[in-house]
Design an enzyme around this catalytic site. Sequence first.
Site, mmCIF file in Angstrom:
data_model
loop_
_atom_site.group_PDB
_atom_site.id
_atom_site.type_symbol
_atom_site.label_atom_id
_atom_site.label_comp_id
_atom_site.label_asym_id
_atom_site.label_seq_id
_atom_site.Cartn_x
_atom_site.Cartn_y
_atom_site.Cartn_z
ATOM 1 N N SER A 1 0.838 -1.200 0.000
ATOM 2 C CA SER A 1 0.000 0.000 0.000
ATOM 3 C C SER A 1 0.866 1.241 0.000
ATOM 4 O O SER A 1 1.730 1.400 0.859
ATOM 5 C CB SER A 1 -0.913 0.002 1.234
ATOM 6 O OG SER A 1 -1.463 1.298 1.377
ATOM 7 N N TYR B 1 -20.867 -0.178 18.497
ATOM 8 C CA TYR B 1 -21.637 -0.532 17.296
ATOM 9 C C TYR B 1 -22.283 -1.914 17.471
ATOM 10 O O TYR B 1 -23.482 -2.085 17.267
ATOM 11 C CB TYR B 1 -20.693 -0.518 16.085
ATOM 12 C CG TYR B 1 -21.394 -0.791 14.776
ATOM 13 C CD1 TYR B 1 -21.895 0.256 14.013
ATOM 14 C CD2 TYR B 1 -21.565 -2.086 14.301
ATOM 15 C CE1 TYR B 1 -22.537 0.023 12.802
ATOM 16 C CE2 TYR B 1 -22.210 -2.335 13.106
ATOM 17 C CZ TYR B 1 -22.687 -1.286 12.351
ATOM 18 O OH TYR B 1 -23.328 -1.524 11.163
ATOM 19 N N ASP C 1 -22.380 0.139 3.290
ATOM 20 C CA ASP C 1 -21.114 0.644 2.762
ATOM 21 C C ASP C 1 -20.693 -0.111 1.501
ATOM 22 O O ASP C 1 -20.388 0.486 0.471
ATOM 23 C CB ASP C 1 -20.002 0.522 3.822
ATOM 24 C CG ASP C 1 -20.367 1.250 5.100
ATOM 25 O OD1 ASP C 1 -21.351 2.011 5.084
ATOM 26 O OD2 ASP C 1 -19.677 1.051 6.119
ATOM 27 N N LEU D 1 -15.717 7.170 6.189
ATOM 28 C CA LEU D 1 -16.064 7.352 4.773
ATOM 29 C C LEU D 1 -15.819 6.065 3.982
ATOM 30 O O LEU D 1 -15.674 6.090 2.763
ATOM 31 C CB LEU D 1 -15.263 8.525 4.180
ATOM 32 C CG LEU D 1 -15.502 9.886 4.855
ATOM 33 C CD1 LEU D 1 -14.598 10.961 4.251
ATOM 34 C CD2 LEU D 1 -16.961 10.326 4.736
ATOM 35 N N SER D 2 -15.772 4.960 4.704
ATOM 36 C CA SER D 2 -15.737 3.622 4.108
ATOM 37 C C SER D 2 -14.480 3.293 3.326
ATOM 38 O O SER D 2 -14.542 2.693 2.253
ATOM 39 C CB SER D 2 -16.936 3.416 3.181
ATOM 40 O OG SER D 2 -18.067 3.234 3.949
ATOM 41 N N SER D 3 -13.331 3.646 3.888
ATOM 42 C CA SER D 3 -12.105 3.254 3.195
ATOM 43 C C SER D 3 -11.957 1.731 3.180
ATOM 44 O O SER D 3 -11.447 1.171 2.201
ATOM 45 C CB SER D 3 -10.881 3.923 3.818
ATOM 46 O OG SER D 3 -10.841 3.682 5.199
ATOM 47 N N SER D 4 -12.443 1.042 4.220
ATOM 48 C CA SER D 4 -12.283 -0.420 4.193
ATOM 49 C C SER D 4 -13.239 -1.078 3.202
ATOM 50 O O SER D 4 -12.833 -1.994 2.470
ATOM 51 C CB SER D 4 -12.388 -1.033 5.583
ATOM 52 O OG SER D 4 -13.468 -0.504 6.287
ATOM 53 N N GLY E 1 -10.222 5.951 8.776
ATOM 54 C CA GLY E 1 -10.804 6.065 10.109
ATOM 55 C C GLY E 1 -11.776 7.227 10.254
ATOM 56 O O GLY E 1 -12.122 7.634 11.362
#
Length: 393
Positions: free
Chosen positions: A79, A237, A187, A139-142, A136
């Site tokens: 990455s 959550y 997501d 915004l749904s990076s994963s 983190g």
Amino acid sequence: MNAPNRGKASYNMKQELIETFKKLYGDGGDIRIFFAPGRVNLIGEHTDYNGGHVFPCALNMGTYMIIRKREDRVLNFYSENRKELGIITSGLDQLYYTEQAGWTNYPKGVLWAMKRDGYEISSGMDVFVYGNIPGGAGLSSSASLEVVIALAVKELFGFTDLSLIDLAKLCQYAENHYNGVNCGIMDQFTVAVGRKNNCIFLNTNDLTYQYVPLDLSDAKIVVTNSKVKHNLAESGYNRRRSECEEALKELQEVVDISGFGDFSKELFEANATAIKDPSLLRRARHAVYENLRTIEAVNALSEGNLVKFGILMNDSHRSLRDDYQVSCEEIDRLVELAWEHPGVIGSRITGGGFGGCTVSIVKQDFVDSFTHHVGKGYQESFGHDPEFYVIET
Ligand code: GLA
């Protein structure tokens, strides 16, 4: 590569990414590039695992994956965002979660889920990732990372029968069962199915959806990153999910419903006494009213009534703060600062909660004074600056 460019890559940037890939892994073979966006949710929070509606849109920020098949069964991951980790090597026969695998647990989880569904991945891959979604931040990076590898593997190995919705479900399955995060479908669905300049009005009960043009006339979506993430994020959550399951069971004793999305206001109020614990009642009330609010908000937007849409966003925040209790001091402060600004049409917490981001709709001419006002107030309260992203979809 230089500092993160928050937006979709230009032709030059893509070429640069491919060149960096070649430097790292060598030239030759069929090198392909894929992209999956991030997402922001405008309204419909914590409804996706409660059988309700959501209204997110995909961003033009996202994750790029440059990828090439190998002859053996080795998986190499690198990455550009985590350069210091270098190449992380694994293999197709080592698809199980480990701490040391770090971020590669996300793409590995997707390969694992594909394999589990009978999609035979016949060779290893060299994988290079570059993302410009702030990590983190909610915004749904994963999800973006999961969906981009799913798209890539579908293409490279010819899994043509897998639809975008199938990919979203596979990625959610991977996140739930490989990475142990009990998220809903919103997501992965938005990231896989999202379209430029459109929101997705999704019924998470049956996955029917429609695209709604994001026509904000002279307004912009501004995401404000509090840059805090409280420890509670994951446990809180998961706890909300189980509280909702418990409340639903109690309601099902007295009324024939499959989820909170089946309730009208009247039906819920007539049966709410079935829930004995006052805090469970508040969770249920949020799930029911947030779903109804989301439907109302989408109707308002379709009629061009942005003011009403904004009021419903504000109501959504109050409900998430008081009934669902997934906000925190920093986020509430960002929302209050936004509410007191004259250019703001609506503002609320977005994403899973316990930190992360707010989403605001701000009249275009006021964007600069909005960021100035909110930034200053937040700095005064907490001693650090928030970050702002004016969203392009
Ligand atoms: C996180 C989860 C989603 C959804 C939101 C809250 O983003 O991944 O599935 O539950 O929180 O709306």
